[in-house]
Design a protein around this motif. Structure first.
Motif, PDB file in Angstrom:
ATOM      1  N   LYS A  63     -11.159   1.737  -5.154  1.00 54.13           N
ATOM      2  CA  LYS A  63     -12.394   0.948  -5.077  1.00 54.13           C
ATOM      3  C   LYS A  63     -12.995   0.639  -6.438  1.00 54.13           C
ATOM      4  O   LYS A  63     -13.442  -0.477  -6.686  1.00 54.13           O
ATOM      5  CB  LYS A  63     -13.427   1.683  -4.217  1.00 54.13           C
ATOM      6  N   GLU A  64     -13.025   1.613  -7.350  1.00 53.69           N
ATOM      7  CA  GLU A  64     -13.705   1.420  -8.632  1.00 53.69           C
ATOM      8  C   GLU A  64     -12.780   0.942  -9.740  1.00 53.69           C
ATOM      9  O   GLU A  64     -13.197   0.169 -10.606  1.00 53.69           O
ATOM     10  CB  GLU A  64     -14.405   2.712  -9.054  1.00 53.69           C
ATOM     11  N   GLU A  65     -11.554   1.423  -9.748  1.00 52.82           N
ATOM     12  CA  GLU A  65     -10.622   1.056 -10.819  1.00 52.82           C
ATOM     13  C   GLU A  65      -9.748  -0.145 -10.441  1.00 52.82           C
ATOM     14  O   GLU A  65      -9.121  -0.740 -11.306  1.00 52.82           O
ATOM     15  CB  GLU A  65      -9.708   2.244 -11.166  1.00 52.82           C
ATOM     16  N   GLY A  66      -9.686  -0.440  -9.143  1.00 49.53           N
ATOM     17  CA  GLY A  66      -8.851  -1.550  -8.698  1.00 49.53           C
ATOM     18  C   GLY A  66      -7.372  -1.211  -8.627  1.00 49.53           C
ATOM     19  O   GLY A  66      -6.523  -2.093  -8.620  1.00 49.53           O
ATOM     20  N   TRP A  67      -7.060   0.082  -8.572  1.00 49.27           N
ATOM     21  CA  TRP A  67      -5.662   0.498  -8.517  1.00 49.27           C
ATOM     22  C   TRP A  67      -5.215   0.519  -7.063  1.00 49.27           C
ATOM     23  O   TRP A  67      -5.035   1.560  -6.444  1.00 49.27           O
ATOM     24  CB  TRP A  67      -5.478   1.849  -9.202  1.00 49.27           C
ATOM     25  N   THR A  68      -5.045  -0.677  -6.547  1.00 49.27           N
ATOM     26  CA  THR A  68      -4.671  -0.879  -5.150  1.00 49.27           C
ATOM     27  C   THR A  68      -3.191  -0.567  -4.949  1.00 49.27           C
ATOM     28  O   THR A  68      -2.432  -0.454  -5.927  1.00 49.27           O
ATOM     29  CB  THR A  68      -4.914  -2.343  -4.763  1.00 49.27           C
ATOM     30  N   PRO A  69      -2.763  -0.479  -3.695  1.00 50.89           N
ATOM     31  CA  PRO A  69      -1.329  -0.295  -3.448  1.00 50.89           C
ATOM     32  C   PRO A  69      -0.482  -1.391  -4.115  1.00 50.89           C
ATOM     33  O   PRO A  69       0.587  -1.106  -4.653  1.00 50.89           O
ATOM     34  CB  PRO A  69      -1.232  -0.345  -1.926  1.00 50.89           C
ATOM     35  N   ASP A 108      -0.210  -0.511  -7.702  1.00 53.35           N
ATOM     36  CA  ASP A 108       0.671   0.644  -7.872  1.00 53.35           C
ATOM     37  C   ASP A 108       2.147   0.273  -7.718  1.00 53.35           C
ATOM     38  O   ASP A 108       3.004   0.880  -8.351  1.00 53.35           O
ATOM     39  CB  ASP A 108       0.330   1.738  -6.852  1.00 53.35           C
ATOM     40  N   ASP A 109       2.426  -0.723  -6.897  1.00 54.63           N
ATOM     41  CA  ASP A 109       3.822  -1.129  -6.692  1.00 54.63           C
ATOM     42  C   ASP A 109       4.471  -1.612  -7.988  1.00 54.63           C
ATOM     43  O   ASP A 109       5.697  -1.590  -8.115  1.00 54.63           O
ATOM     44  CB  ASP A 109       3.914  -2.211  -5.617  1.00 54.63           C
ATOM     45  N   GLY A 110       3.670  -2.010  -8.959  1.00 52.05           N
ATOM     46  CA  GLY A 110       4.198  -2.428 -10.251  1.00 52.05           C
ATOM     47  C   GLY A 110       4.632  -1.269 -11.134  1.00 52.05           C
ATOM     48  O   GLY A 110       5.328  -1.461 -12.129  1.00 52.05           O
ATOM     49  N   HIS A 111       4.238  -0.068 -10.780  1.00 48.35           N
ATOM     50  CA  HIS A 111       4.613   1.123 -11.544  1.00 48.35           C
ATOM     51  C   HIS A 111       5.846   1.746 -10.879  1.00 48.35           C
ATOM     52  O   HIS A 111       5.755   2.737 -10.167  1.00 48.35           O
ATOM     53  CB  HIS A 111       3.460   2.129 -11.592  1.00 48.35           C
ATOM     54  N   ASP A 112       6.989   1.144 -11.136  1.00 52.37           N
ATOM     55  CA  ASP A 112       8.194   1.522 -10.400  1.00 52.37           C
ATOM     56  C   ASP A 112       9.213   2.319 -11.221  1.00 52.37           C
ATOM     57  O   ASP A 112      10.376   2.384 -10.862  1.00 52.37           O
ATOM     58  CB  ASP A 112       8.856   0.282  -9.803  1.00 52.37           C
ATOM     59  N   CYS A 113       8.740   2.955 -12.275  1.00 51.60           N
ATOM     60  CA  CYS A 113       9.645   3.769 -13.103  1.00 51.60           C
ATOM     61  C   CYS A 113       9.151   5.208 -13.234  1.00 51.60           C
ATOM     62  O   CYS A 113       9.377   5.857 -14.252  1.00 51.60           O
ATOM     63  CB  CYS A 113       9.789   3.141 -14.487  1.00 51.60           C
ATOM     64  N   ALA A 157      -0.593   8.456  -4.688  1.00 52.30           N
ATOM     65  CA  ALA A 157      -0.285   7.050  -4.953  1.00 52.30           C
ATOM     66  C   ALA A 157       1.221   6.837  -5.113  1.00 52.30           C
ATOM     67  O   ALA A 157       1.774   5.852  -4.603  1.00 52.30           O
ATOM     68  CB  ALA A 157      -1.027   6.577  -6.203  1.00 52.30           C
ATOM     69  N   GLU A 158       1.895   7.760  -5.788  1.00 54.40           N
ATOM     70  CA  GLU A 158       3.343   7.636  -5.989  1.00 54.40           C
ATOM     71  C   GLU A 158       4.103   7.826  -4.677  1.00 54.40           C
ATOM     72  O   GLU A 158       5.049   7.093  -4.388  1.00 54.40           O
ATOM     73  CB  GLU A 158       3.821   8.622  -7.049  1.00 54.40           C
ATOM     74  N   ILE A 159       3.686   8.801  -3.873  1.00 53.09           N
ATOM     75  CA  ILE A 159       4.322   8.996  -2.565  1.00 53.09           C
ATOM     76  C   ILE A 159       4.172   7.729  -1.719  1.00 53.09           C
ATOM     77  O   ILE A 159       5.132   7.245  -1.115  1.00 53.09           O
ATOM     78  CB  ILE A 159       3.726  10.217  -1.838  1.00 53.09           C
ATOM     79  N   ASP A 160       2.955   7.198  -1.689  1.00 53.23           N
ATOM     80  CA  ASP A 160       2.709   5.984  -0.905  1.00 53.23           C
ATOM     81  C   ASP A 160       3.541   4.812  -1.416  1.00 53.23           C
ATOM     82  O   ASP A 160       4.077   4.033  -0.619  1.00 53.23           O
ATOM     83  CB  ASP A 160       1.220   5.625  -0.929  1.00 53.23           C
ATOM     84  N   ARG A 161       3.658   4.687  -2.736  1.00 53.82           N
ATOM     85  CA  ARG A 161       4.462   3.596  -3.309  1.00 53.82           C
ATOM     86  C   ARG A 161       5.913   3.715  -2.875  1.00 53.82           C
ATOM     87  O   ARG A 161       6.537   2.743  -2.451  1.00 53.82           O
ATOM     88  CB  ARG A 161       4.371   3.605  -4.840  1.00 53.82           C
TER      89      ARG A 161
END
Length: 145
Positions: A17-23, A26-31, A96-100
């Motif tokens: 909500k505050e940082e905008g780190w939506t799913p 997060d999908d862009g962080h794939d490494c 977040a990583e598990i969800d990604r």
């Protein structure tokens, strides 16, 4: 006192909500970036829990050993002097990583994660610290694509 799970859930919701780190973000962080970041926060908590403080030794250890694993710009590393806060951040990053990873694995699935409850199946009731099943997904955490 809130449980660890409650603290992690709140932190993850704050990140969204505050940082905008939506799913989608997060999908862009794939490494493995979120896992690496979580590990740094967990190590900081371990260091603090051992009776140390964030002194020159910690700064030197971060600079010499750990920053090579930090996946983003150094100013994004915000170690707290509170060991629980660092573990909370680590836990939220792990969630977040598990969800990604699970989103990636379920790309062939006919359902997607509910955007109302963020896949938890529960939503908070505004009048107190209570939750109810999400009406959008009937408490399953998934909706048709």
């Amino acid at each position: 006192m809130k449980t660890g799970v409650e603290l992690i859930k709140e932190e993850r919701q704050r990140q969204i909500k505050e940082e905008g780190w939506t799913p989608e973000h997060d999908d862009g962080h794939d490494c493995g970036q979120m896992g690496n970041a979580a590990a740094i926060y967990a190590l900081a908590s371990s260091y603090l829990s051992s009776g140390n403080d964030l002194n020159e030794t910690w700064t030197q250890m971060i600079d010499e050993r750990l920053m090579r694993f930090w996946p983003w710009e150094p100013e994004w590393l915000k170690i707290s002097p509170d060991a629980v806060r660092n573990l909370t951040k680590a836990g939220a990053l792990i969630v977040a990583e598990i969800d990604r990873i699970q989103r990636l694995q379920s790309k062939s699935s006919p359902t997607k994660r509910c955007g109302t409850c963020f896949g938890t199946g529960q939503v908070e009731i505004q009048s107190g610290p209570y939750e109810r099943p999400c009406r959008e997904c009937d408490g399953t955490g998934e909706v048709a694509k």
